[in-house]
Design a protein around this motif. Structure first.
Motif, PDB file in Angstrom:
ATOM      1  N   GLU A  42      30.977  40.115  88.736  1.00 34.09           N
ATOM      2  CA  GLU A  42      30.177  39.413  87.670  1.00 34.09           C
ATOM      3  C   GLU A  42      29.417  38.544  88.692  1.00 34.09           C
ATOM      4  O   GLU A  42      27.756  38.369  88.383  1.00 34.09           O
ATOM      5  CB  GLU A  42      31.190  38.082  87.185  1.00 34.09           C
ATOM      6  N   LYS A  45      26.189  41.020  89.382  1.00 38.04           N
ATOM      7  CA  LYS A  45      25.441  41.118  87.453  1.00 38.04           C
ATOM      8  C   LYS A  45      24.779  39.588  88.032  1.00 38.04           C
ATOM      9  O   LYS A  45      23.360  40.125  87.863  1.00 38.04           O
ATOM     10  CB  LYS A  45      26.246  40.889  86.370  1.00 38.04           C
ATOM     11  N   ARG A  46      25.187  39.115  88.167  1.00 35.38           N
ATOM     12  CA  ARG A  46      23.446  38.361  88.413  1.00 35.38           C
ATOM     13  C   ARG A  46      22.996  38.111  89.621  1.00 35.38           C
ATOM     14  O   ARG A  46      21.501  37.525  89.480  1.00 35.38           O
ATOM     15  CB  ARG A  46      24.477  36.067  88.954  1.00 35.38           C
ATOM     16  N   TYR A  50      22.750  45.401  88.986  1.00 32.52           N
ATOM     17  CA  TYR A  50      23.311  46.907  87.818  1.00 32.52           C
ATOM     18  C   TYR A  50      21.396  47.265  87.721  1.00 32.52           C
ATOM     19  O   TYR A  50      21.477  48.314  87.033  1.00 32.52           O
ATOM     20  CB  TYR A  50      24.137  46.357  86.789  1.00 32.52           C
ATOM     21  N   THR A 114      20.929  44.119  83.155  1.00 39.29           N
ATOM     22  CA  THR A 114      21.969  42.728  83.413  1.00 39.29           C
ATOM     23  C   THR A 114      23.223  42.801  83.822  1.00 39.29           C
ATOM     24  O   THR A 114      23.840  41.965  83.463  1.00 39.29           O
ATOM     25  CB  THR A 114      21.747  42.068  82.146  1.00 39.29           C
ATOM     26  N   GLY A 115      23.816  44.677  83.119  1.00 35.59           N
ATOM     27  CA  GLY A 115      24.854  44.739  83.387  1.00 35.59           C
ATOM     28  C   GLY A 115      26.281  44.191  82.693  1.00 35.59           C
ATOM     29  O   GLY A 115      27.400  44.372  82.647  1.00 35.59           O
ATOM     30  N   GLU A 116      25.269  44.062  81.113  1.00 37.43           N
ATOM     31  CA  GLU A 116      25.806  43.978  79.546  1.00 37.43           C
ATOM     32  C   GLU A 116      26.470  44.827  79.175  1.00 37.43           C
ATOM     33  O   GLU A 116      27.994  45.064  78.843  1.00 37.43           O
ATOM     34  CB  GLU A 116      25.640  43.305  78.820  1.00 37.43           C
ATOM     35  N   ARG A 118      27.931  48.317  80.993  1.00 39.57           N
ATOM     36  CA  ARG A 118      27.595  48.914  82.062  1.00 39.57           C
ATOM     37  C   ARG A 118      28.089  50.889  81.631  1.00 39.57           C
ATOM     38  O   ARG A 118      28.623  51.180  80.726  1.00 39.57           O
ATOM     39  CB  ARG A 118      28.768  48.892  82.673  1.00 39.57           C
TER      40      ARG A 118
END
Length: 281
Positions: A42, A45-46, A50, A114-116, A118
């Motif tokens: 997480e 991602k922030r 990614y 955003t990595g939402e 993957r």
């Protein structure tokens, strides 16, 4: 001369700080008990990890290849599993960027940045190893769909990826065989697609490596990467160029961590009244 600019150096420094403050103090215990690093992922991602290979208009943090390699090395310096958690994702992003249709890029790349969402790639098969042209997983056209049958193994991040770039045969009779290979974009909720089990490993813990099964899995014709069948082998080989750089960068990071830990130990550990580094043979 620094191979990256000031903005990219700031990104690398941010990842270095994250590794030193958050990852390294916890990594030994997490590796030993094989815990998936949800909180670390997480944070990655922030930080935009990614999206490092996804340019505008789909992402806003695309970096140069040297910067990407340095970020990978920093993550691996903390825990190679963290670098592994974004490696295949980057390969799929590159495949979509270079070969995807406009609709495919718009559907996947913004969420991947955003990595939402993957992503991972599926190449290796049971008994097939790296002989990709001998693969047995195949897809046949059935009206507006492809119907996929076969199996893949040792697929990293498969259980937590919402998208799989599947290398398969769409023309088993093609000669030479590589001209019958295509890439299909398979989403996690595809009927007939099953992640059957996580495979045990001696090391590289934390992130999963899985077996995948395709039993009459049905995807629309639009799932073909690009617009033409038979290009998948060449596409994947091109995509793996960044993958090879990523793997080499992981090795660099692990080696750096080993060197740093060895140096610190040699300065702290004493025998016969002096630090062990002073005992020259």
């Amino acid at each position: 001369m620094d191979p990256i600019n000031a903005e990219e150096r700031a990104i690398v420094d941010t990842v270095r700080e994250f590794v030193d403050k958050e990852v390294r103090p916890q990594v030994r215990d997490m590796e030993h008990v094989n815990i998936y690093p949800e909180a670390f992922i997480e944070q990655m991602k922030r930080m935009g990890v990614y999206g490092l290979a996804i340019p505008e208009p789909y992402g806003d943090l695309a970096v140069s290849t040297p910067c990407y390699a340095l970020v990978t090395a920093q993550l691996a310096r903390g825990w190679m599993s963290l670098a592994g958690a974004m490696g295949g994702h980057t390969v799929v992003a590159k495949l979509l960027r270079d070969y995807g249709t406009v609709a495919q890029r718009e559907r996947y790349l913004p969420r991947m940045a955003t990595g939402e969402l993957r992503a991972t790639m599926a190449l290796t098969e049971p008994g097939g190893g790296s002989d990709l042209q001998a693969m047995r997983t195949h897809a046949r056209r059935d009206g507006d769909d492809y119907v996929i049958n076969g199996a893949k193994t040792w697929i990293t991040n498969a259980r937590r990826s919402g998208l799989v770039a599947l290398l398969c045969k769409t023309d088993p009779a093609a000669d030479p065989p590589h001209k019958g290979i295509s890439i299909l974009l398979v989403e996690r909720d595809t009927p007939g697609y099953t992640i059957s089990k996580d495979l045990p490993k001696l090391g590289y813990k934390g992130v999963e490596s899985c077996e995948l099964s395709f039993d009459d899995a049905r995807v629309p014709n639009e799932a073909l990467l690009g617009t033409e069948e038979g290009k998948g082998f060449a596409q994947m080989m091109r995509g793996l160029e960044i993958g090879r750089i990523q793997v080499a960068s992981r090795a660099l990071g692990v080696a750096r961590a080993a060197f740093d830990d060895t140096l610190r130990y040699s300065q702290e550990r004493e025998s016969f009244g002096q630090p062990i580094w002073q005992h020259q043979s």
